[in-house]
Every structure is written in C-alpha cells, then in structure tokens.
Design a protein around this motif. Sequence first.
Motif, PDB file in Angstrom:
ATOM      1  N   GLU A 323      63.442  53.600  -2.011  1.00 25.58           N
ATOM      2  CA  GLU A 323      64.611  54.491  -1.834  1.00 25.58           C
ATOM      3  C   GLU A 323      64.205  55.961  -1.943  1.00 25.58           C
ATOM      4  O   GLU A 323      64.707  56.807  -1.206  1.00 25.58           O
ATOM      5  N   GLU A 327      64.743  58.774   0.977  1.00 19.50           N
ATOM      6  CA  GLU A 327      65.463  60.030   0.696  1.00 19.50           C
ATOM      7  C   GLU A 327      64.557  61.236   0.958  1.00 19.50           C
ATOM      8  O   GLU A 327      64.989  62.249   1.527  1.00 19.50           O
ATOM      9  N   THR A 331      65.377  63.980   3.839  1.00 19.07           N
ATOM     10  CA  THR A 331      65.605  65.361   3.389  1.00 19.07           C
ATOM     11  C   THR A 331      64.582  66.311   4.009  1.00 19.07           C
ATOM     12  O   THR A 331      64.942  67.377   4.513  1.00 19.07           O
TER      13      THR A 331
END
Length: 629
Positions: A323, A327, A331
């Motif tokens: 995860e 992310e 980002t």
Amino acid sequence: MSDTQTLIENRPPSVAHLLLERVAATPDAEAYRYPVPAASGEGPDDWKSLSWAQAAKRIHAVAAGLIDLGLLPEDRVALASSTRIEWILADLGIMCAGAATTTVYPQTNAEESAFILADSGSRVLVAENAEQLAKARAQRENLPDLKHVVVLDAEGAGPADGDPEGWVLTLAELEARGAAHLEKNPDAVEQRIKAIRADHLATIIYTSGTTGRPKGVRLPHDNWSYMAKAIAATGLLTADDVQYLWLPLAHVFGKVLTSGQIELGHVTAVDGRVDKIIENLPVVQPTYMAAVPRIFEKVYNGVAAKARAGGGAKYKIFLWAAEVAREYARTSQDNFRRTGVASVPFGLGAKHKVADKLVYAKLREAFGGRLRAAVSGSVALAPDIGYFFAGAGIHVLEGYGLTETSAASFVNPGEAYRTGTVGKPLPGTEVRIADDGEILLRGPGIMEGYHGLPDKTAEVLEPDGWFHTGDIGELSADGYLRITDRKKDLFKTSGGKYVAPTEIEGRFKGVCPYVSNVLVLGADRNFCSALIALDEAAVMGWAKENGLEGKSYAEVVADPATVALVDGYVQQLNEGLQRWQTVKKFKLLPRDLDVEHGELTPSLKLKRPVVEREFKGLIEEMYAGTRET
C-alpha cells in the motif's frame, strides 16, 4: 521540423542497411549473449557472447546460403522456433538476402503451421528441431512451394525416406554452403542489401485470431527501419544498456526489440525459456527488459505468497509495504505531472524508506539489481500492479501497438511515465479518437495490408492511411493515451448499460493475489458474472496453510473455503464499481487457462469466445433461473 523528425524521415531503406552501419561502427563491441547448457546436463548454463563482427559473419553466411539455395528477393522463409540466438541470426540472414520472414509459433499445430506456410508461399522453413520438422513433413503434400527445411537442432532431425534430395539440411550446413558461396561471390550479400527498397516485403506475421484462420500482416522493410529509429529517438535506451530478451520472437513485440537494438548497439541477452527467467535475471543483470503483464502479475503473486508463508507478521508487513508503494507511486507521479518534480510528503517518504529496506530492495535484487525500466505490452497491466512495482523502484512503462502497427505505437516516456496509460505516440506516429471512441493511427509503422486479403485490409485501413485499431481509448490534453477496452469486447447488459470487461478484470488482478486469469461476462444478461482461474503456485501455498494440504489443484479450487476466500476479493472489487458493473456471481475454473487448450494466444491474450465455449456449462449455471429483462 525537429532534428528527431528529420532523423526518422531520412531513415535508410531497411534494418539490413542499419546492420552494416552498426558492424562498421562497433565491430568488436558485444552484441549478443546466449546460454549454453552445461555439458553434464546439470549445473548452471554457460553464457557465451558474440561481437557485432562475429554475429555479422554468421548472418552473412546464412544469407549467402539462402541465396545459394536459389532464394530470390521477397521470397518467403518461415521461422518456426522458440526465442534463441539462432532465431535472430536466421531472421537477419533472411533479411540480408532480401527475402521475407514468415514467423510461426513453435506451439502452432501441424495443420495451422501448414496453412501459414502455404498461405505465405514460403519456400524455405527454418525449423527448431525434430518436432517442427515432423509437422512440415506430415503436411508436405500440401506444401508444393516448400523446397527446403533448415533445422537448428540436428538431433533426430535428419533426412527420412521419401524426402526429396536436399530437402532437409542443418543450420551448420546452410552456413557452410553460404561461406563457400561467399568465397566465389564475396559481394553477394552486400549486393542483395543494396537492392532492398523500403517498400519491399520484410516480414509476414500471422495474427492469432480468436475465430477463423489467422491473417498474415505484411510489414515492409520501411516499417522496421522506422521502428529502429523511433525507438532510439524516445531516449529510453542507450548503447550502454543490457536487454534481457525472452519474449516470443514470432510475436511482433519480441521482433521489434531486435530492430531497436541494432540502431543503438546495446547488448541483448537472448533466452526464450520462460521457466529460466527467475534463474537468469541475477546472472544477466539487465538494465532493461520487455514483458507481458502476466509476468508482473506472477511475480507479484509469488512475492505475496512467499510473505504469507513466512507467517502473519511478514504478510502484514508485505501488505503494508504494498500500500505504501502504491501511495508513493501515485503521489510522486501526480506531483511530477503538476510541477515536474516527483516529490512526496515527508511522512510518506519516511514510510517508503522503511518499506524499501524490508521489501522493495529484495524485489529489485530478484530482477538482477540493475533494472532501470521494464516495458509492458500486449495487454493492459492492472494499475494496482503497476503502481506497486513503480513504488518499489521497478519502473514498468506500459506501451501499446498491434501487429498491424509493427508493435510499438505508444510508450511511456521515462521519468514522466504515468501508470494506467500507454504513454505518448512514438515520433512520426499520428493518433486521433473516432466519434465512437476507437483509436485510429497513421504513420510509417502501419502495415501494407493483410496478405492476399484486400477486402479485410479495406475494412481497417482507410485510403488516407488511417488504421482502425479496434481499441477504445481516451487521450489526455497533453497526449497520454489510456486504453479502456477492445471495441469488440464491450458489451451491453439487458438493462442497456455498457460494460468494459477488461477494466474490471484488471482491477480484480490488482485486488486478488491468487488470480491468474479472469473473464467478466454479462452481454444481454441482467447482471455481470465472472469465470476465475487461480494461480496454482499461489493458491496451493494458501491451501497448505489452511487445512487443504494433500489435495489436488482441482480439489482445492472446488473447496468451499477457497470459494469463500475468492468471494471476499470479489466483494472488495465490487465496492469500487458502479452497480451495473458489479460481479454478482462467479465460478472458479477447475484448471488454469493456457495456450495448449487454445484459450490464450502465445502472447497470453485471452481468447474470449474460446473460453466461453469451453466453459459454457459453468456460465449457464450462473444464469440458471434468472429472468432476463
């Protein structure tokens, strides 16, 4: 006009011309590496190298040997072999003789092989071994144009009673014949190369259609010359790269990689044995490789299974790290798009450093430790899988193209790549989106047409050069393409809602670490369903830890505990879908889908109609008793 555009438009007539330039420029530089199995049959392979000059000597011998057999410009030579150094040498030899290669997958059965050989009018077959020779021999009466078979692995593949004299010869014999020909006519090959025109036929690649006979895609020399220059112009590769090439060279994606390499002059390590990939990566230590999504999915599932086998704590760490990777990738890519800097907040960066030490660094080592980029193509990569690898420092750049477009039409640009898209068009390629969402392409990579099928050609190729891809997509304002589905795969439910099945299938692959293949159904039905095949290694590892040890794969798949496991992932998938897209029912298949049963193409694309026919009973079970509206 830009310097890049000028370079591409002033390309030579063929890759054969580029090969002469490459050998003249860097004769002693390493060109190819290839494995030689240990003499004892045990232990690691011994890797050998060929310099450009050494490779050219063998290529010229093959070319001269074919000329000596009486091969004329644009005559077809079929190549039925797995990916290996001899495939490349033979293919380039065919090209330097001015002839045209017809590619045949080694898995193709005798009847379809014979169709390809006959339809293409191939005069010579380069056969890998006794098995490929046997297919041609069994169909010889249907192949009046086939005058010779050149065998790469001579063991058990000699002439047989009933063979015409000289019908079978080995590659070594062909090269010896070529060397003798060159002694008498030293300029024979150079003269053939000089005579090649850009519009001369270079390759016929047969598409593995889901229905009916495959169509032969005619690709002239100019297509490959353009591809070589355009790949170099992307800046993704340099002369210092080491490419690991294992993809089927009978497929356009594998073949285009050989053209780009000649233009750039980097090293290519060649070994088509898929079961050797994991073993080879630390040995080859590639900086670049191309693959299909199934390879990345298998690596992801394998890493997840290994973490799970290590106990609850290790598995929790892996899930957390996965995860964080996603992310981090999302980002950094979003920030790069907005600001030109791939920055992330301090807290996320700190978590990423910890996850890197615990998980990502080991993953990069498994890929050989030096991989700068991997290009994924053939079918869509699930974005969640793509973001995972991106966040782990393995940059998977999706690309897009078809056999009819010489493989590479789009590719993600280096640092500016965007997961979930196939990037921007190659220099010199034009794109537009039709009113119905279909992607249309035009440029020097587009095929001449389908061999002997003018009506089929006219269906997809407009007089002004625009090619209808059959894919649906969206272009961003700054030129990135996102493929949403195959036009023919889109379906409408009985409630009138359109569904793009491959998008849902891709999402499920990102959610469920046990899935191998998935087929979403629902055309003219009142809900969507799915056929799901599980990855044997991953699910058997889970089974061992959950009281199902000792059971067969089919028994594990049929067990209620396995069905409940997968149901949890289906519910997770449905949470992110529109109501009409949700998968209401599913069936686990008793075996995985494969090439041998005809459910996957050799490039691992799903043949939907074949799967639906094969598992019709399971589909009917899911819809039994439902009222269609």
